[in-house]
Design an enzyme around this catalytic site. Structure first.
Site, PDB file in Angstrom:
ATOM      1  N   TYR A 181       0.842  -1.207   0.000  1.00  0.00           N
ATOM      2  CA  TYR A 181       0.000   0.000   0.000  1.00  0.00           C
ATOM      3  C   TYR A 181       0.869   1.246   0.000  1.00  0.00           C
ATOM      4  CZ  TYR A 181      -3.761   3.248   1.013  1.00  0.00           C
ATOM      5  OH  TYR A 181      -4.663   4.271   0.929  1.00  0.00           O
TER       6      TYR A 181
ATOM      7  N   ASP B  26       9.437   4.484   0.455  1.00  0.00           N
ATOM      8  CA  ASP B  26       8.239   5.016   1.099  1.00  0.00           C
ATOM      9  C   ASP B  26       8.394   4.850   2.610  1.00  0.00           C
ATOM     10  OD1 ASP B  26       5.770   5.566   2.132  1.00  0.00           O
ATOM     11  OD2 ASP B  26       4.641   4.366   0.678  1.00  0.00           O
TER      12      ASP B  26
ATOM     13  N   LYS C 166       2.401  11.165   7.692  1.00  0.00           N
ATOM     14  CA  LYS C 166       1.989  10.704   9.025  1.00  0.00           C
ATOM     15  C   LYS C 166       2.759  11.391  10.162  1.00  0.00           C
ATOM     16  CE  LYS C 166      -0.059   6.560   7.265  1.00  0.00           C
ATOM     17  NZ  LYS C 166      -1.222   5.826   7.583  1.00  0.00           N
TER      18      LYS C 166
HETATM   19  N1  PMP Z   1       2.378   4.927   1.969  1.00  0.00           N
HETATM   20  C1  PMP Z   1       2.218   4.074   3.010  1.00  0.00           C
HETATM   21  C2  PMP Z   1       3.295   3.071   3.319  1.00  0.00           C
HETATM   22  C3  PMP Z   1       1.066   4.147   3.798  1.00  0.00           C
HETATM   23  O1  PMP Z   1       0.898   3.285   4.815  1.00  0.00           O
HETATM   24  C4  PMP Z   1       0.085   5.124   3.493  1.00  0.00           C
HETATM   25  C5  PMP Z   1      -1.174   5.279   4.331  1.00  0.00           C
HETATM   26  N2  PMP Z   1      -1.455   4.323   5.239  1.00  0.00           N
HETATM   27  C6  PMP Z   1       0.295   5.971   2.408  1.00  0.00           C
HETATM   28  C7  PMP Z   1       1.462   5.848   1.673  1.00  0.00           C
HETATM   29  C8  PMP Z   1      -0.716   7.019   2.041  1.00  0.00           C
HETATM   30  O2  PMP Z   1      -0.723   8.030   2.993  1.00  0.00           O
HETATM   31  P1  PMP Z   1      -2.000   8.965   3.232  1.00  0.00           P
HETATM   32  O3  PMP Z   1      -3.062   8.131   3.858  1.00  0.00           O
HETATM   33  O4  PMP Z   1      -1.489  10.079   4.102  1.00  0.00           O
HETATM   34  O5  PMP Z   1      -2.413   9.471   1.883  1.00  0.00           O
END
Ligand code: PMP
Length: 435
Positions: free
Chosen positions: A144, A244, A271
């Site tokens: 994800y 990421d 985050k």
């Molecule tokens: N990358 C990872 C590894 C994530 O876990 C998430 C969200 N859980 C995202 C990107 C997307 O972030 P956001 O919900 O702030 O758009």
């Protein structure tokens, strides 16, 4: 017990159904038959609209690292808001937060802020295309990375469609075929097949997008050998490496990339660096980040946004990250280890089949005893999903909030006692779970 049909949560949900599709704004948090509505959070706890207090081990899917309403963060935010919450002028705090990231993380020379992890990934992928002049990206099966078209390919692969070598499976109905063609899907921790796939698209790959501990892939760590192969092959074929760290930054002071020995061209954060407020960031070395710069005319990748670098998110993020010292990371590591041991003991004591993955202050409970190495081995059977749902509820009933997939993200305000209590609650829950 789940909030009763006459509870405040149920009443709020009935109103929600009149104005929100399916009654919610966020699919990931959905639980059947309706959500428990939060009223307030304090430290490690959330009180719901019916006055029930539970220990929050989800921390808004890993975006809070000091629990709820930490006094120093509240104070920083209150001050920022009182001075005006957004301007079409830049404000100094974005530079302070960028300096902090630059100080801590070796691969960060420059930072571009945005408003979410999804945006950070989208902009990083566009930057990689701009830098390389290529269109394709590669990502790990099941991982994800938010909702950008290419990043969400293969999120929902299933045994009946994932193919032998990972197929590009759409997540959203109506995904253009070109998006699937432009997204190469890699099998986690299978270096030989991954090298073959990457080399098969050597001329057209702009970037390889990785998360060293992809949470939706069972929270299974990438092996050192796998990381080596990705780095070597990506360099060989001229594709950029994007790490990421939207979640993984909670694993190490110098970034998960330091912990796993990755030298990325670009890194995405979100985050925790927003301290509970919307944020995202794309970071990298000067040469790569130059695609954003207008210094020599029109940037190769023009990026902008109304709330980008807004003073409130920057103030919250700065206060949060300053509190996240090396010692704080050590504490998180210890608590994470304690929680994984507690979960293992609960499985032993209840004589149920299960295991726990995770690293640092995060864990994922699995209801099987298979060897877990990738998306496919971590893929849950219907029976495992049913057990997971029961355990999630059993723990909520006993005052513990995990994610609906039974994962947890600890914060610096959690105590050893709370983890010991979790062990008891999980043991009891497993004992009453029909397996
Ligand atoms: N990358 C990872 C590894 C994530 O876990 C998430 C969200 N859980 C995202 C990107 C997307 O972030 P956001 O919900 O702030 O758009």
């Amino acid at each position: 017990m789940w909030p009763a049909p006459n509870s405040n949560s149920a009443k709020i949900f009935n109103r929600a159904m009149e104005v929100l599709p399916g009654g919610i704004s966020r699919l990931l948090t959905w639980v059947d038959p309706y959500p428990i509505y939060a009223k307030r959070g304090e430290g490690g706890y959330i009180e719901d609209e019916d006055g029930i207090r539970r220990l929050d081990l989800m921390n808004n899917f890993a975006s809070l690292i000091h629990g709820h309403a930490h006094p120093q963060i509240v104070s920083a935010v209150t001050q920022a808001v009182a001075n005006g919450s957004c301007f079409a002028f830049p404000a100094e705090r974005e530079i302070q937060l960028a300096e902090l990231l630059q100080d801590r993380i070796a691969s960060v020379d420059k930072v571009r802020f945005c408003n979410s992890g999804t945006e950070a990934i989208m902009i990083a992928l566009k930057a990689a295309r701009a830098r390389t002049g290529r269109s394709r990206i590669a990502k790990i099966e099941g991982a994800y990375h938010g909702m950008y078209d290419h990043a969400e390919v293969s999120l929902d692969s299933r045994p009946d469609n994932w193919g032998n070598s990972p197929a590009s499976i759409p997540h959203t109905y109506g995904t253009p075929k070109s998006v699937l063609e432009d997204t190469l899907v890699l099998p986690l921790n299978e270096p030989i097949e991954t090298e073959r796939l990457l080399r098969s698209q050597a001329e057209s790959l702009a970037a390889v997008l990785i998360d060293p501990v992809p949470t939706k892939v069972g929270m299974i760590e990438m092996t050192a050998e796998y990381i080596d192969v990705i780095q070597k092959v990506a360099r060989d074929i001229g594709a950029l490496i994007i790490v990421d760290e939207v979640i993984a930054f909670r694993l190490a002071y110098e970034g998960a990339q330091a912990r796993y020995g990755i030298e990325p061209d670009l890194t995405t954060f979100a985050k925790i660096i927003g301290g509970g407020f919307p944020v995202g960031a794309i970071c990298g070395k000067d040469d790569t980040m130059a695609v954003f710069s207008h210094e020599n005319g029109e940037p190769l990748n023009p990026s902008s946004g109304t709330f980008t670098g807004n003073p409130v998110s920057m103030a919250a993020g700065l206060a949060t990250m300053k509190l996240l010292t090396r010692e704080a990371y050590e504490g998180l590591e210890m608590m994470g280890e304690r929680s994984r041991k507690a979960i293992r003991r609960a499985f032993e004591a209840s004589r149920r089949r299960g295991q726990v993955t995770g690293v640092g202050a995060m864990f994922q409970i699995h209801f099987n005893d298979r060897s877990l190495t990738d998306f496919r081995t971590a893929f849950r059977t219907e029976e495992e999903n049913a057990i997971s749902k029961q355990v999630h509820r059993g723990l909520l009933d006993r005052g513990f909030i995990l994610s609906p997939r039974c994962s947890g993200f600890l914060s610096t305000v959690n105590t050893e006692q709370e983890i010991d209590d979790l062990e008891i609650a999980l043991t009891e829950t497993l004992q009453e779970t029909a397996v």
